[in-house]
Design a protein around this motif. Structure first.
Motif, PDB file in Angstrom:
ATOM      1  N   ASP A  31       0.812  -1.212   0.000  1.00  0.00           N
ATOM      2  CA  ASP A  31       0.000   0.000   0.000  1.00  0.00           C
ATOM      3  C   ASP A  31       0.841   1.255   0.000  1.00  0.00           C
ATOM      4  OD1 ASP A  31      -2.157  -1.695   0.113  1.00  0.00           O
ATOM      5  OD2 ASP A  31      -2.250  -1.665   2.305  1.00  0.00           O
ATOM      6  N   THR A  32       2.121   1.116   0.419  1.00  0.00           N
ATOM      7  CA  THR A  32       3.028   2.258   0.494  1.00  0.00           C
ATOM      8  C   THR A  32       4.116   2.092  -0.549  1.00  0.00           C
ATOM      9  OG1 THR A  32       2.612   2.425   2.854  1.00  0.00           O
ATOM     10  CG2 THR A  32       4.539   3.580   2.008  1.00  0.00           C
ATOM     11  N   PRO A  33       4.422   3.106  -1.324  1.00  0.00           N
ATOM     12  CA  PRO A  33       5.495   2.965  -2.319  1.00  0.00           C
ATOM     13  C   PRO A  33       6.834   2.716  -1.644  1.00  0.00           C
ATOM     14  CG  PRO A  33       4.823   5.267  -2.089  1.00  0.00           C
ATOM     15  CD  PRO A  33       3.826   4.465  -1.318  1.00  0.00           C
ATOM     16  N   ALA A  34       7.676   1.945  -2.319  1.00  0.00           N
ATOM     17  CA  ALA A  34       8.994   1.602  -1.759  1.00  0.00           C
ATOM     18  C   ALA A  34       9.815   2.853  -1.588  1.00  0.00           C
ATOM     19  CB  ALA A  34       9.715   0.624  -2.672  1.00  0.00           C
ATOM     20  N   PRO A  35      10.472   3.012  -0.421  1.00  0.00           N
ATOM     21  CA  PRO A  35      11.284   4.224  -0.216  1.00  0.00           C
ATOM     22  C   PRO A  35      12.519   4.185  -1.086  1.00  0.00           C
ATOM     23  CG  PRO A  35      11.595   2.672   1.596  1.00  0.00           C
ATOM     24  CD  PRO A  35      10.519   2.098   0.736  1.00  0.00           C
ATOM     25  N   PRO A  36      13.030   5.337  -1.454  1.00  0.00           N
ATOM     26  CA  PRO A  36      14.255   5.363  -2.260  1.00  0.00           C
ATOM     27  C   PRO A  36      15.424   4.774  -1.483  1.00  0.00           C
ATOM     28  CG  PRO A  36      13.687   7.569  -1.501  1.00  0.00           C
ATOM     29  CD  PRO A  36      12.522   6.692  -1.161  1.00  0.00           C
ATOM     30  N   LYS A  37      16.419   4.330  -2.237  1.00  0.00           N
ATOM     31  CA  LYS A  37      17.578   3.690  -1.641  1.00  0.00           C
ATOM     32  C   LYS A  37      18.310   4.651  -0.708  1.00  0.00           C
ATOM     33  CE  LYS A  37      21.691   1.046  -2.826  1.00  0.00           C
ATOM     34  NZ  LYS A  37      22.552   0.513  -3.918  1.00  0.00           N
ATOM     35  N   GLY A  38      18.611   4.142   0.514  1.00  0.00           N
ATOM     36  CA  GLY A  38      19.323   4.942   1.493  1.00  0.00           C
ATOM     37  C   GLY A  38      18.429   5.765   2.372  1.00  0.00           C
TER      38      GLY A  38
ATOM     39  N   ARG B 153      13.707   3.585   6.789  1.00  0.00           N
ATOM     40  CA  ARG B 153      12.748   2.492   6.707  1.00  0.00           C
ATOM     41  C   ARG B 153      12.463   1.976   8.112  1.00  0.00           C
ATOM     42  NH1 ARG B 153      14.690  -2.153   3.126  1.00  0.00           N
ATOM     43  NH2 ARG B 153      16.575  -1.875   4.375  1.00  0.00           N
ATOM     44  N   THR B 154      11.306   1.310   8.265  1.00  0.00           N
ATOM     45  CA  THR B 154      10.893   0.735   9.548  1.00  0.00           C
ATOM     46  C   THR B 154      10.520  -0.724   9.352  1.00  0.00           C
ATOM     47  OG1 THR B 154       8.609   1.447   9.217  1.00  0.00           O
ATOM     48  CG2 THR B 154      10.077   2.982  10.364  1.00  0.00           C
ATOM     49  N   ALA B 155       9.982  -1.333  10.431  1.00  0.00           N
ATOM     50  CA  ALA B 155       9.610  -2.740  10.362  1.00  0.00           C
ATOM     51  C   ALA B 155       8.502  -2.973   9.339  1.00  0.00           C
ATOM     52  CB  ALA B 155       9.174  -3.222  11.748  1.00  0.00           C
ATOM     53  N   TYR B 156       7.580  -2.002   9.172  1.00  0.00           N
ATOM     54  CA  TYR B 156       6.508  -2.183   8.195  1.00  0.00           C
ATOM     55  C   TYR B 156       7.071  -2.294   6.785  1.00  0.00           C
ATOM     56  CZ  TYR B 156       2.302  -1.330   5.478  1.00  0.00           C
ATOM     57  OH  TYR B 156       1.258  -1.447   4.575  1.00  0.00           O
TER      58      TYR B 156
ATOM     59  N   ASP C 114      -1.061  -6.356   7.177  1.00  0.00           N
ATOM     60  CA  ASP C 114      -2.371  -6.193   7.817  1.00  0.00           C
ATOM     61  C   ASP C 114      -2.270  -6.254   9.334  1.00  0.00           C
ATOM     62  OD1 ASP C 114      -3.548  -5.864   5.408  1.00  0.00           O
ATOM     63  OD2 ASP C 114      -4.344  -7.909   5.259  1.00  0.00           O
ATOM     64  N   VAL C 115      -1.286  -7.011   9.859  1.00  0.00           N
ATOM     65  CA  VAL C 115      -1.077  -7.054  11.315  1.00  0.00           C
ATOM     66  C   VAL C 115      -0.733  -5.658  11.827  1.00  0.00           C
ATOM     67  CG1 VAL C 115       0.383  -7.976  13.140  1.00  0.00           C
ATOM     68  CG2 VAL C 115      -0.411  -9.482  11.335  1.00  0.00           C
ATOM     69  N   PHE C 116       0.154  -4.951  11.128  1.00  0.00           N
ATOM     70  CA  PHE C 116       0.501  -3.586  11.531  1.00  0.00           C
ATOM     71  C   PHE C 116      -0.721  -2.659  11.420  1.00  0.00           C
ATOM     72  CE2 PHE C 116       4.690  -5.274  10.726  1.00  0.00           C
ATOM     73  CZ  PHE C 116       5.489  -4.624  11.640  1.00  0.00           C
ATOM     74  N   ARG C 117      -1.459  -2.736  10.317  1.00  0.00           N
ATOM     75  CA  ARG C 117      -2.608  -1.850  10.119  1.00  0.00           C
ATOM     76  C   ARG C 117      -3.722  -2.144  11.125  1.00  0.00           C
ATOM     77  NH1 ARG C 117      -4.480  -2.275   4.142  1.00  0.00           N
ATOM     78  NH2 ARG C 117      -5.821  -0.566   4.879  1.00  0.00           N
ATOM     79  N   ARG C 118      -3.890  -3.469  11.422  1.00  0.00           N
ATOM     80  CA  ARG C 118      -4.930  -3.835  12.385  1.00  0.00           C
ATOM     81  C   ARG C 118      -4.587  -3.317  13.776  1.00  0.00           C
ATOM     82  NH1 ARG C 118      -4.464  -8.972  11.679  1.00  0.00           N
ATOM     83  NH2 ARG C 118      -5.665  -8.958   9.740  1.00  0.00           N
ATOM     84  N   CYS C 119      -3.310  -3.420  14.174  1.00  0.00           N
ATOM     85  CA  CYS C 119      -2.877  -2.920  15.478  1.00  0.00           C
ATOM     86  C   CYS C 119      -2.978  -1.391  15.533  1.00  0.00           C
ATOM     87  CB  CYS C 119      -1.459  -3.390  15.771  1.00  0.00           C
ATOM     88  SG  CYS C 119      -0.892  -3.043  17.453  1.00  0.00           S
TER      89      CYS C 119
ATOM     90  N   GLY D  56       3.114   8.135  10.946  1.00  0.00           N
ATOM     91  CA  GLY D  56       4.247   9.023  10.722  1.00  0.00           C
ATOM     92  C   GLY D  56       5.562   8.272  10.883  1.00  0.00           C
ATOM     93  N   ALA D  57       6.023   8.103  12.128  1.00  0.00           N
ATOM     94  CA  ALA D  57       7.312   7.466  12.384  1.00  0.00           C
ATOM     95  C   ALA D  57       7.314   5.992  12.008  1.00  0.00           C
ATOM     96  CB  ALA D  57       7.693   7.635  13.865  1.00  0.00           C
ATOM     97  N   ALA D  58       6.159   5.287  12.166  1.00  0.00           N
ATOM     98  CA  ALA D  58       6.114   3.860  11.858  1.00  0.00           C
ATOM     99  C   ALA D  58       5.888   3.583  10.388  1.00  0.00           C
ATOM    100  CB  ALA D  58       5.016   3.188  12.678  1.00  0.00           C
ATOM    101  N   ARG D  59       5.524   4.610   9.590  1.00  0.00           N
ATOM    102  CA  ARG D  59       5.334   4.501   8.137  1.00  0.00           C
ATOM    103  C   ARG D  59       4.211   3.533   7.749  1.00  0.00           C
ATOM    104  NH1 ARG D  59       8.656   6.255   4.380  1.00  0.00           N
ATOM    105  NH2 ARG D  59       8.351   4.358   3.137  1.00  0.00           N
ATOM    106  N   VAL D  60       3.197   3.343   8.636  1.00  0.00           N
ATOM    107  CA  VAL D  60       2.025   2.543   8.281  1.00  0.00           C
ATOM    108  C   VAL D  60       1.083   3.438   7.481  1.00  0.00           C
ATOM    109  CG1 VAL D  60       0.083   1.212   9.174  1.00  0.00           C
ATOM    110  CG2 VAL D  60       2.296   1.132  10.340  1.00  0.00           C
ATOM    111  N   PRO D  61       0.640   3.041   6.295  1.00  0.00           N
ATOM    112  CA  PRO D  61      -0.146   3.961   5.445  1.00  0.00           C
ATOM    113  C   PRO D  61      -1.534   4.252   5.988  1.00  0.00           C
ATOM    114  CG  PRO D  61       0.009   1.805   4.440  1.00  0.00           C
ATOM    115  CD  PRO D  61       0.924   1.771   5.621  1.00  0.00           C
TER     116      PRO D  61
END
Length: 636
Positions: free
Chosen positions: A490-497, A500-503, A513-518, A530-535
């Motif tokens: 659901d989130t575009p891949a971040p550019p190299k470098g 990034r987070t666990a999501y 879905d586990v991250f979004r559900r939580c 924001g900081a966790a980058r969950v969309p």
């Protein structure tokens, strides 16, 4: 004279002898000490320690046990020079580890040996640092040393006859000093249960002139032989395993003690042989102490028969000890006589100086060319030595290894019980993974998300409240960055470098879905969007709506499949009337003869059917294919 005895060479021949250097002149070295006078060489003198004399046998034995004598023996064997007792004392004083009890009975202790070896090594290093490096061509090492007498006579003498550590340039003077009389040797051989020993005289005393009654004619005396056997003894014991080789003692050491009757006899024979030889040595002790050389042929455990035991006659490190410099056969009295003749008879050859020069040139031409000296390269950087871990550190590393293995493999139940016991000791769920583990992720949540285990990820988020905002470590220089996110995210891949987070490490939609559900259930726990980058969050209503959409899409697909099948259905044809079959008439298969095993493949499966049956089979096949596509869609 065809044969020359080395202890009775003619004077006119001795005066013309010169050392024979085969290839190159040996390196210059410090002058050797003058040879010891013949009056000091005998039963009460030490030829190694510059001819020091003794009052009795006990003093001589004490000297042979001393560190001074053992140091001189090792120094002479390595090509050095003997030192006096005063010089040896100065060397000992300069050594950090002092030598204690050098003249006591415990002189063979490990500490004393270490000290003597340290002194010898120190003297060897000094000699090497002072002397220039040898050239590429060196004199070949042989058991014989040769002398030349013009115009065409050469004599070869075994080097073992001379004193130990003697420089080749001193062999000629030593050979001249051997012409004095009164020298005896002790010769012993033992092998395969056979023993032969002898005390021999190798040079005779000069004869005294008899001036009494010169007018009477006397019968000429028979010339005395050059060598004479004074004492000899041979005996044999059963010690060798017949047709198998090797003594019983060697077999016991290799395979363990055997329990057969023959093995018992051979062990008794070995003990009896050892006792017989030592009793004989004790009986000949006085003669052995007066011998100039002691020749022993014994290998392995047999050599311990002669030395290294209580009240031994022959001490370890005795400068008179020699081994036979040529192959020998079974120990017998005749073999001892042959070896005595081989040692005391000079080898002769008759080559002119031109022939010798040509021989040297041919040898030099056959030598391989010296290899170029490699240029010293820059020293390679030393690898860091592995740090020795303490017991606590080893236990901690083992716990981390087990924890990471359970998280990466998705073993949830063992992980729960292990975390209840050791979680607090490891620093909590958000503790950074140690660098020595070699893991590219920073926390356990990142490891679980990257491995794709939704149950472990859910347990870490819901139960342990793992922090999803921790950044993933950036890849080091030269390492590829892990950007594989599996299915469409659901989130575009971040550019190299970038951050990034666990999501971002989640590879499947179920883990994301586990991250979004939580995030939807506990929005106040973390900065999810924001900081966790969950969309976005995922609630139960949204999941139910997504399932309804899937069902509708699935139903519509089924209806379209049925419509296509109905359009493709052909019109029914009238059934043909079957012809009556006469009795006793065989019904012929329209498809022809069939092979054993039946038909194979779709075409052969419908062969022989009516058109209506073929259409029915085709409709069933299409229906099964449509059901398979629908089941695949329902699993998404």
């Amino acid at each position: 004279m065809s044969h020359f005895h080395i202890y009775s060479l003619p004077v006119e021949l001795l005066d013309t002898l010169t050392p024979r250097n085969l290839v190159s002149v040996p390196r210059p070295r410090s002058p050797s000490p003058p040879p010891v006078a013949s009056s000091t060489i005998g039963s009460r003198a030490c030829n190694v320690c510059n001819g020091v004399a003794f009052v009795d046998v006990e003093e001589q034995r004490a000297h042979f046990r001393s560190d001074w004598h053992r140091y001189n023996v090792k120094t002479r064997l390595s090509g050095g020079q003997s030192v006096s007792e005063l010089e040896f004392s100065k060397l000992v004083d300069g050594l950090e580890d002092s030598i204690s009890g050098s003249a006591s009975e415990d002189s063979d202790s490990d500490d004393s040996d270490d000290a003597v070896d340290a002194l010898v090594s120190k003297a060897t290093r000094k000699a090497r640092s002072r002397s220039p490096s040898p050239g590429p061509t060196t004199t070949p090492q042989t058991a014989l040393t040769w002398f030349h007498s013009p115009p065409s006579t050469q004599l070869g003498v075994y080097k073992a006859v001379f004193n130990s550590g003697l420089h080749p340039s001193d062999y000629l003077s030593e050979l001249k000093s051997l012409q004095t009389g009164g020298r005896t040797w002790a010769m012993f051989m033992v092998a395969g249960g056979h023993f032969a020993g002898a005390i021999v005289r190798v040079s005779r005393e000069p004869e005294k002139e008899d001036n009494e009654e010169p007018h009477k004619k006397k019968k000429p005396k028979k010339p005395k032989q050059d060598t004479e056997v004074l004492k000899h003894k041979t005996f044999h014991r059963y010690t060798t395993r017949r047709k198998q080789g090797g003594s019983q003692g060697l077999n016991d050491n290799a395979k363990g003690p055997a329990k057969s009757a023959g093995a018992q006899l051979r062990r008794y024979g070995e003990q009896a042989l050892r006792d017989d030889i030592r009793n004989l040595l004790q009986e000949w002790a006085e003669e052995i102490n007066g011998c100039e050389r002691i020749w022993i042929r014994a290998t392995g455990a047999n050599r311990k028969i002669f030395i290294d035991y209580d009240d031994c006659v022959i001490e370890r490190g005795d400068g008179r000890l020699r081994t036979f410099p040529f192959p020998t056969r079974r120990p017998t009295q005749s073999e001892l006589s042959r070896c005595l003749l081989e040692l005391t008879r000079a080898k002769t050859s008759h080559l002119t100086e031109d022939a010798l020069r040509a021989q040297d040139e041919a040898y030099l031409a056959s030598l391989p060319k010296p290899k170029p000296i490699p240029v010293a390269s820059a020293p390679a950087p030393e690898k860091p030595k592995p740090v020795k871990l303490s017991k606590e550190e080893e236990i901690l590393r083992e716990k981390w290894s087990r924890l990471l293995e359970m998280v990466s493999k998705g073993r949830l139940e063992p992980l729960k019980s292990f975390w209840d016991r050791e979680g607090a000791n490891l620093g909590g769920v958000d503790a950074p993974i140690p660098d020595w583990a070699g893991e590219k992720r920073a926390t356990l949540l990142q490891v679980a998300a990257h491995a794709g285990h939704e149950d472990v990820t859910s347990w870490l988020l819901e139960t342990l409240h793992a922090d999803p905002t921790v950044d993933v470590p950036l890849a080091k220089s030269g390492e590829p960055e892990d950007t594989d996110s599996g299915e469409a995210s659901d989130t575009p891949a971040p550019p190299k470098g970038s951050r990034r987070t666990a999501y971002d490490l989640a590879r499947t939609r179920a883990v994301r879905d586990v991250f979004r559900r939580c995030a939807g259930a506990h929005p106040d726990w973390w900065d999810w969007f924001g900081a966790a980058r969950v969309p976005s969050a995922l609630s139960k209503e949204q999941e139910e709506e997504r399932e309804e959409k899937k069902k509708v899409r699935r139903k519509g697909l089924k209806d379209r499949v049925k419509e296509r099948e109905a359009k493709a259905k052909p019109a029914p044809e009238p059934e043909p009337q079957p012809k009556p079959v006469q009795q006793n008439q065989k019904v012929r298969d329209p498809t022809g003869p069939r092979k054993l095993g039946g038909a194979s493949g779709a075409a052969e499966g419908i062969a022989g059917l009516t058109p209506e049956m073929r259409a029915k089979v085709e409709r069933e096949r299409r229906a099964r294919a449509a059901e398979a596509r629908l089941s695949a869609l329902s699993k998404e």
